[in-house]
Design a protein around this motif. Structure first.
Motif, PDB file in Angstrom:
ATOM      1  N   VAL A 168       0.887  -1.182   0.000  1.00 33.97           N
ATOM      2  CA  VAL A 168       0.000   0.000   0.000  1.00 33.97           C
ATOM      3  C   VAL A 168       0.912   1.215   0.000  1.00 33.97           C
ATOM      4  CG1 VAL A 168      -1.808   1.253   1.212  1.00 33.97           C
ATOM      5  CG2 VAL A 168      -1.755  -1.259   1.275  1.00 33.97           C
ATOM      6  N   LYS A 169       0.932   1.941  -1.096  1.00 34.56           N
ATOM      7  CA  LYS A 169       1.973   2.939  -1.334  1.00 34.56           C
ATOM      8  C   LYS A 169       2.157   3.953  -0.205  1.00 34.56           C
ATOM      9  CE  LYS A 169       4.009   5.535  -5.130  1.00 34.56           C
ATOM     10  NZ  LYS A 169       3.887   5.886  -6.575  1.00 34.56           N
ATOM     11  N   PRO A 170       1.100   4.578   0.309  1.00 38.00           N
ATOM     12  CA  PRO A 170       1.329   5.549   1.388  1.00 38.00           C
ATOM     13  C   PRO A 170       1.975   4.919   2.630  1.00 38.00           C
ATOM     14  CG  PRO A 170      -0.860   5.823   0.453  1.00 38.00           C
ATOM     15  CD  PRO A 170      -0.322   4.539  -0.103  1.00 38.00           C
ATOM     16  N   ILE A 171       1.565   3.688   2.946  1.00 40.72           N
ATOM     17  CA  ILE A 171       2.156   2.998   4.102  1.00 40.72           C
ATOM     18  C   ILE A 171       3.615   2.670   3.823  1.00 40.72           C
ATOM     19  CG2 ILE A 171       2.048   0.936   5.551  1.00 40.72           C
ATOM     20  CD1 ILE A 171      -0.966   0.857   5.070  1.00 40.72           C
ATOM     21  N   GLY A 172       3.875   2.161   2.616  1.00 41.52           N
ATOM     22  CA  GLY A 172       5.239   1.807   2.255  1.00 41.52           C
ATOM     23  C   GLY A 172       6.172   3.000   2.283  1.00 41.52           C
ATOM     24  N   HIS A 173       5.731   4.121   1.756  1.00 42.55           N
ATOM     25  CA  HIS A 173       6.564   5.331   1.751  1.00 42.55           C
ATOM     26  C   HIS A 173       6.793   5.834   3.173  1.00 42.55           C
ATOM     27  CE1 HIS A 173       6.968   6.779  -2.573  1.00 42.55           C
ATOM     28  NE2 HIS A 173       6.439   5.566  -2.648  1.00 42.55           N
ATOM     29  N   ALA A 217      12.286   5.413  -2.619  1.00 41.09           N
ATOM     30  CA  ALA A 217      11.323   4.640  -1.832  1.00 41.09           C
ATOM     31  C   ALA A 217      10.667   3.550  -2.672  1.00 41.09           C
ATOM     32  CB  ALA A 217      10.259   5.564  -1.243  1.00 41.09           C
ATOM     33  N   ASP A 218      10.343   3.866  -3.925  1.00 37.59           N
ATOM     34  CA  ASP A 218       9.698   2.881  -4.794  1.00 37.59           C
ATOM     35  C   ASP A 218      10.640   1.722  -5.122  1.00 37.59           C
ATOM     36  OD1 ASP A 218       7.245   4.212  -4.915  1.00 37.59           O
ATOM     37  OD2 ASP A 218       7.915   5.479  -6.569  1.00 37.59           O
ATOM     38  N   VAL A 219      11.925   2.014  -5.289  1.00 37.27           N
ATOM     39  CA  VAL A 219      12.913   0.953  -5.529  1.00 37.27           C
ATOM     40  C   VAL A 219      12.994   0.032  -4.313  1.00 37.27           C
ATOM     41  CG1 VAL A 219      15.347   0.441  -5.950  1.00 37.27           C
ATOM     42  CG2 VAL A 219      14.265   2.366  -7.120  1.00 37.27           C
ATOM     43  N   PHE A 220      13.074   0.633  -3.136  1.00 38.33           N
ATOM     44  CA  PHE A 220      13.138  -0.132  -1.891  1.00 38.33           C
ATOM     45  C   PHE A 220      11.935  -1.061  -1.759  1.00 38.33           C
ATOM     46  CE2 PHE A 220      11.642  -0.398   2.522  1.00 38.33           C
ATOM     47  CZ  PHE A 220      12.738  -0.990   3.154  1.00 38.33           C
ATOM     48  N   LEU A 221      10.746  -0.526  -1.998  1.00 42.51           N
ATOM     49  CA  LEU A 221       9.528  -1.311  -1.826  1.00 42.51           C
ATOM     50  C   LEU A 221       9.406  -2.394  -2.899  1.00 42.51           C
ATOM     51  CD1 LEU A 221       7.144   1.617  -0.885  1.00 42.51           C
ATOM     52  CD2 LEU A 221       8.068  -0.138   0.646  1.00 42.51           C
ATOM     53  N   ALA A 222       9.884  -2.096  -4.104  1.00 39.70           N
ATOM     54  CA  ALA A 222       9.842  -3.098  -5.171  1.00 39.70           C
ATOM     55  C   ALA A 222      10.688  -4.311  -4.795  1.00 39.70           C
ATOM     56  CB  ALA A 222      10.336  -2.496  -6.482  1.00 39.70           C
ATOM     57  N   PHE A 223      11.850  -4.063  -4.206  1.00 41.82           N
ATOM     58  CA  PHE A 223      12.711  -5.199  -3.858  1.00 41.82           C
ATOM     59  C   PHE A 223      12.200  -5.926  -2.614  1.00 41.82           C
ATOM     60  CE2 PHE A 223      16.420  -7.421  -2.169  1.00 41.82           C
ATOM     61  CZ  PHE A 223      16.798  -8.126  -3.310  1.00 41.82           C
TER      62      PHE A 223
END
Length: 300
Positions: A168-173, A217-223
């Motif tokens: 969930v993008k807001p939570i992940g960021h 942040a998006d790279v981190f969450l993707a991995f």
């Protein structure tokens, strides 16, 4: 140790698949060596190794796409100049192309943590471009889908739940920006390093700076959500060049007892354990690692 001017690292950029890739290089003679960092790190994690190795080698330390000063495009299917899949096949191809286009030929590939899997992947994709591979505390990928079956029940189910929440993008960021703080990064490093004196302000700052860039942040969450792809065992079964394993005895993330199972593969020629060292031997005990790498290359 006195180092020559030629052995001092110089920064440069290389365009790959429409993206900007940062790398450092040093040394003008001898066999080529490519240093590949782990998750969340960069070519700067080899700052204690480049100049010494460059006394007798042509040394390159590369920022994998998504990390360090390299581009951080949107995660997704590879679209030149726009998005990219953050997977080992992608990074392995990046290193293989770097060998071809920048180094101009084959090299010894040295990786730390996930960088070891990248090195193995590159050697499988382009065997003619890898003279050998050195793995420093290779990621065993214990949370991979195929390995979760052997985990305790609470870890077997908690990891996918954690990944689902962070997707969930807001939570992940929010989670990423809470994590990318000096105090938290220092605590993580002090857990990972057996030699905690190596956890310096310089190291913390080096790891945090790229985290503030757009896309980090998006790279981190993707991995974090990447539980597929090759395991080290898969690649070691295919590799055609000799492999050296170097392991910190006090690595809390990749247990040395589990790592010894990698010696069953015929291309793994040696397994060296460093007492008192944790997950990042190149930064904790750089002189010993530099000697090991140099001796390994000299005997190939």
């Amino acid at each position: 140790m006195v180092t020559s001017r030629a052995s001092q690292p110089q920064s440069a950029t290389w365009e790959w698949q429409g993206f900007s890739i940062q790398y450092q290089s040093a040394g003008t003679t001898g066999p080529a060596v490519i240093l590949i960092h782990g998750f969340g790190a960069s070519s700067g994690h080899w700052r204690k190794n480049i100049a010494e190795l460059a006394q007798d080698h042509r040394v390159y330390a590369v920022d994998l796409i998504g990390f360090g000063q390299s581009s951080k495009p949107t995660p997704g299917t590879l679209t030149p100049g726009q998005s990219i899949a953050y997977e080992f096949e992608t990074w392995g191809q990046q290193i293989a192309d770097f060998c071809q286009e920048v180094v101009g030929g084959a090299a010894c590939l040295v990786g730390n943590s996930i960088g070891s899997i990248v090195a193995l992947q590159a050697a499988v994709l382009a065997p003619q471009l890898a003279t050998s591979v050195v793995m420093l505390d290779c990621s065993l990928r214990l949370l991979h889908d195929r390995k979760r079956t052997g985990l305790p029940w609470y870890r077997k189910f908690s990891a996918p739940l954690f990944q689902s929440v962070l997707s969930v993008k807001p939570i992940g960021h929010f989670f990423f920006h809470r994590l990318a703080r000096p105090r938290t990064v220092r605590q993580i490093l002090e857990q990972a390093y057996g030699i905690t004196e190596a956890v310096t302000d310089e190291l913390v700052d080096m790891l945090i700076q790229p985290a503030s860039e757009p896309g980090a942040a998006d790279v981190f969450l993707a991995f974090i959500n990447y539980s597929q792809g090759p395991l080290p065992e898969d690649l070691l079964a295919e590799i055609a060049c000799p492999v050296l394993c170097v392991w910190g005895a006090d690595d809390p993330w990749e247990p040395v007892d589990l790592a010894r199972e990698l010696t069953q593969f015929p291309m793994v020629e040696d397994f060296i354990v460093l007492d008192g060292v944790g997950h990042c031997p190149q930064d904790e005990d750089p002189h010993q690692v530099n000697q090991i790498v140099s001796n390994w290359i000299a005997t190939r």
